[in-house]
Design a protein around this motif. Structure first.
Motif, PDB file in Angstrom:
ATOM      1  N   PRO A 116      88.479   6.436  -4.102  1.00  0.00           N
ATOM      2  CA  PRO A 116      87.130   5.868  -3.972  1.00  0.00           C
ATOM      3  C   PRO A 116      86.805   5.367  -2.565  1.00  0.00           C
ATOM      4  O   PRO A 116      85.634   5.307  -2.183  1.00  0.00           O
ATOM      5  N   SER A 117      87.814   5.030  -1.776  1.00  0.00           N
ATOM      6  CA  SER A 117      87.557   4.487  -0.441  1.00  0.00           C
ATOM      7  C   SER A 117      87.157   5.560   0.563  1.00  0.00           C
ATOM      8  O   SER A 117      86.785   5.240   1.699  1.00  0.00           O
ATOM      9  N   VAL A 118      87.187   6.825   0.163  1.00  0.00           N
ATOM     10  CA  VAL A 118      86.875   7.903   1.108  1.00  0.00           C
ATOM     11  C   VAL A 118      85.421   7.845   1.560  1.00  0.00           C
ATOM     12  O   VAL A 118      85.082   8.313   2.652  1.00  0.00           O
ATOM     13  N   THR A 119      84.551   7.261   0.757  1.00  0.00           N
ATOM     14  CA  THR A 119      83.129   7.168   1.144  1.00  0.00           C
ATOM     15  C   THR A 119      82.911   6.163   2.269  1.00  0.00           C
ATOM     16  O   THR A 119      81.856   6.184   2.923  1.00  0.00           O
ATOM     17  N   GLN A 120      83.867   5.289   2.501  1.00  0.00           N
ATOM     18  CA  GLN A 120      83.724   4.242   3.516  1.00  0.00           C
ATOM     19  C   GLN A 120      84.249   4.667   4.888  1.00  0.00           C
ATOM     20  O   GLN A 120      83.981   4.004   5.891  1.00  0.00           O
ATOM     21  N   VAL A 121      85.000   5.765   4.930  1.00  0.00           N
ATOM     22  CA  VAL A 121      85.605   6.190   6.187  1.00  0.00           C
ATOM     23  C   VAL A 121      84.534   6.746   7.114  1.00  0.00           C
ATOM     24  O   VAL A 121      83.682   7.541   6.701  1.00  0.00           O
ATOM     25  N   THR A 122      84.585   6.333   8.369  1.00  0.00           N
ATOM     26  CA  THR A 122      83.585   6.773   9.339  1.00  0.00           C
ATOM     27  C   THR A 122      84.184   7.787  10.314  1.00  0.00           C
ATOM     28  O   THR A 122      85.407   7.861  10.485  1.00  0.00           O
ATOM     29  N   ASP A 123      83.303   8.541  10.937  1.00  0.00           N
ATOM     30  CA  ASP A 123      83.765   9.442  11.989  1.00  0.00           C
ATOM     31  C   ASP A 123      83.901   8.662  13.288  1.00  0.00           C
ATOM     32  O   ASP A 123      83.789   7.432  13.307  1.00  0.00           O
ATOM     33  N   PHE A 124      84.128   9.350  14.390  1.00  0.00           N
ATOM     34  CA  PHE A 124      84.340   8.669  15.666  1.00  0.00           C
ATOM     35  C   PHE A 124      83.094   7.920  16.141  1.00  0.00           C
ATOM     36  O   PHE A 124      83.179   7.045  17.000  1.00  0.00           O
ATOM     37  N   LYS A 125      81.915   8.282  15.606  1.00  0.00           N
ATOM     38  CA  LYS A 125      80.668   7.613  16.007  1.00  0.00           C
ATOM     39  C   LYS A 125      80.260   6.508  15.037  1.00  0.00           C
ATOM     40  O   LYS A 125      79.218   5.896  15.205  1.00  0.00           O
ATOM     41  N   GLY A 126      81.075   6.293  14.021  1.00  0.00           N
ATOM     42  CA  GLY A 126      80.780   5.240  13.055  1.00  0.00           C
ATOM     43  C   GLY A 126      79.885   5.682  11.923  1.00  0.00           C
ATOM     44  O   GLY A 126      79.307   4.841  11.231  1.00  0.00           O
TER      45      GLY A 126
ATOM     46  N   ASP B 145      78.770  -1.730   1.612  1.00  0.00           N
ATOM     47  CA  ASP B 145      78.618  -2.231   2.981  1.00  0.00           C
ATOM     48  C   ASP B 145      79.889  -2.970   3.416  1.00  0.00           C
ATOM     49  O   ASP B 145      79.886  -4.180   3.641  1.00  0.00           O
ATOM     50  N   GLU B 146      80.956  -2.225   3.532  1.00  0.00           N
ATOM     51  CA  GLU B 146      82.248  -2.806   3.885  1.00  0.00           C
ATOM     52  C   GLU B 146      82.739  -2.223   5.203  1.00  0.00           C
ATOM     53  O   GLU B 146      82.237  -1.222   5.695  1.00  0.00           O
ATOM     54  N   ARG B 147      83.739  -2.882   5.776  1.00  0.00           N
ATOM     55  CA  ARG B 147      84.363  -2.378   6.988  1.00  0.00           C
ATOM     56  C   ARG B 147      85.157  -1.125   6.670  1.00  0.00           C
ATOM     57  O   ARG B 147      85.584  -0.939   5.541  1.00  0.00           O
TER      58      ARG B 147
END
Length: 595
Positions: free
Chosen positions: A126-136, A162-164
């Motif tokens: 489930p945490s995969v939706t929170q991962v950002t690319d290099f630009k955030g 809306d998490e880190r």
């Protein structure tokens, strides 16, 4: 790992990406992983599975020079079935792995249309939706930058928090998310997001409100920007503004019957109505949130002059109406080199905006009296011709439209302004005559071409109907010369229709007969369009319909003894062109009324 690097350094330059690829490529065994790479791109699961069974480490290894795993490759190649199968074998922590471009597998899947593939990834981790690319940027933003698939956006929005490290709804990328979501046209989804995070409604930049700035450039997303909003199917379409992504849509019985018969076309109508009503609701919510700030300096910059100008020039009356409802003083907004709202509306021929302002009569009169830096009155602005306002009906009808517009604006303006000269020393009427000279010339040629074509058709109809009246169906009695079918009711229909077709075609010819000299003034053109060209076109339409009826009656008389139901079958076929012809939108320009 790449994902750990992204958390510590969310931004990376293109040079950094190239350097990472180059360094990795030095020791990369390209020929070894090439069969696996090609099998995945082809969607060949048997070959892929055989390779992974032979080398289980290849499941988590980087199999391309861009640092992509087998799961990345399947996503980039849009092989959604393989994505779902590979997820079953892939360790959960590997789903957050970034390639050298800074993307997880979900970033790529989000750019497609397979919601099932996304669900498989989220179910695994489930945490995969929170991962950002290099630009955030999270996968949610990626879903808005490509196909903008509605179900995909809904699902990712509901499964992103809306998490880190991304903080997509409060961090640096929030403004871009709001802009992309609004531009996509999913205004009901945007409303759902704003109700969860109300602060996003007042997010702005140097151009003012981000949401209003985007909406003011999308006239087709509002009812005022579409002509079909008065159609029966549009009014009938039921819309649920509170519809959630997991709630099935149920229309009324009548609408469901229409949708069953006409399928996707009716769905497009409903989707358009949902977008229009949601856009209005979104606009109201944004203005209400801004007004709650209770800070004049804030909302003066929040609703920038650009937003007012875009909404006015595009005729989005919904934005202006709601804007003046919450912030009445903004009706006095003056834009350099453009003027007040009413001057912008006049220059862009936005009569709906003028009608909106006319509901504030005193303010409207004061704004109309304004004179710009070049001493141009409101009438001077209406007298100008812009190529952007050309009518699709042709130059001749555009002359009439321009004249109507100028006359209506003259009624709004003060009578004394008729004699006011601008910095070029010209009155409003002189400006109108000069700027429309070329259009009048084009209109002369346009009328001549259309008249010649219509005269040819009218002449053919007159010739055919005259011959048909002399040589009636079935012939005449040789002794008395009386038509054989004289006593039949179908003969009455034939002869009446034939006579009508003949006289209307002759009347059409008289309307289209060229004058020795075409009109050289705009007023002369209006007379031609009203009394000659339009009347000639309608006469020709009546003649065509009457000719079709006469032919149907004649043919049914000749065939009724051999074919019992000839009149029914012939009438059905005859109705098709008649219905189409009577449904044509012949030039019948609505009289402009601003007050």
């Amino acid at each position: 790992m790449a994902s750990a690097y992204a958390e510590s350094s969310p931004l990376i330059s293109s040079d950094g990406v190239k350097a990472a690829v180059s360094e990795f490529a030095r020791g990369f065994n390209h020929s070894y992983y090439l069969p696996l790479h090609l099998a995945i791109l082809k969607g060949d699961w048997e070959s892929t599975e055989a390779f992974l069974d032979n080398d289980p480490r290849a499941l988590t290894a980087k199999v391309t020079v861009h640092g992509r795993t087998a799961l990345h490759v399947a996503a980039v190649g849009a092989q959604w079935n393989l994505v779902e199968k590979l997820v079953e074998y892939m360790p959960a922590n590997m789903l957050t792995e970034l390639d050298f471009m800074g993307c997880t597998c979900l970033h790529y899947v989000a750019m497609g249309e397979s919601v099932n593939a996304v669900k498989a990834l989220v179910a695994k981790n489930p945490s995969v939706t929170q991962v950002t690319d290099f630009k955030g940027f999270t996968p949610l933003i990626y879903s808005l930058t490509s196909t903008r698939h509605r179900d995909m956006v809904w699902y990712l929005l509901m499964n992103t928090t809306d998490e880190r490290p991304g903080c997509p709804f409060s961090g640096p990328s929030a403004s871009q998310l709001v802009a992309l979501l609004t531009a996509s046209g999913f205004h009901d989804i945007t409303m759902h997001l704003l109700q969860r995070y109300p602060d996003l409604a007042t997010i702005s930049d140097s151009n003012g409100s981000i949401i209003l700035n985007v909406l003011s450039k999308l006239p087709s997303h509002f009812p005022s920007g579409n002509t079909y909003t008065n159609n029966f199917d549009y009014k009938l379409a039921p819309v649920e503004l509170e519809l959630s992504p997991n709630q099935p849509y149920c229309g009324n019985i009548t609408w469901n019957a229409f949708q069953y018969c006409f399928g996707s076309s009716m769905k497009r109508v409903r989707d358009a109505k949902l977008r229009h009503l949601s856009a209005v609701r979104l606009t109201e919510f944004v203005f209400s949130q801004a007004s709650a700030m209770n800070d004049y300096q804030f909302y003066e910059s929040f609703v920038s002059a650009d937003i007012i100008f875009n909404a006015t020039s595009s005729g989005i009356v919904e934005i202006l109406r709601i804007c003046f409802q919450f912030f009445p003083d903004l009706v006095w907004t003056h834009i350099p080199n453009e003027g007040y709202v009413i001057q912008i509306a006049i220059k862009n021929r936005q009569e709906k905006v003028i009608r909106l302002l006319s509901k504030m009569p005193i303010i409207c009169k004061l704004l109309v009296l304004a004179i710009d830096e070049s001493n141009n009155t409101t009438s001077h602005l209406a007298a100008r011709f812009s190529s952007n306002n050309k009518s699709t009906l042709g130059a001749a009808f555009q002359v009439e439209r321009e004249l109507q517009w100028f006359q209506e604006v003259e009624k709004l303006d003060h009578p004394l302004h008729k004699d006011v000269k601008n910095s070029d020393g010209k009155t409003a009427r002189e400006v109108f005559i000069e700027e429309h000279k070329q259009l009048v010339e084009e209109g002369n040629n346009w009328v001549k071409d259309r008249s010649n074509a219509c005269m040819l058709v009218a002449t053919l109809i007159a010739t055919i109907t005259f011959a048909a009246a002399i040589t009636v169906p079935g012939g005449n009695n040789q002794d008395k010369g009386i038509p054989i079918f004289l006593l039949q009711k179908k003969f009455d229909l034939f002869i009446v229709s034939d006579v009508i077709a003949f006289f209307y075609s002759m009347g059409s010819l008289l309307m289209f007969l060229p004058k020795s000299n075409g009109p050289k003034t705009q007023k002369g053109f209006a007379n031609i369009l009203t009394f000659r060209l339009k009347l000639g076109l309608y006469f020709l339409l009546f003649a065509l319909v009457a000719t079709t009826i006469a032919f149907t009656a004649a043919l049914s008389m000749l065939l009724e003894k051999r074919f019992k139901f000839s009149i029914i079958s012939i009438s059905i076929f005859a109705c098709i062109p008649i219905i189409y012809a009577t449904g044509l939108r012949y030039p019948n320009l609505r009289r402009i009324k601003l007050l």
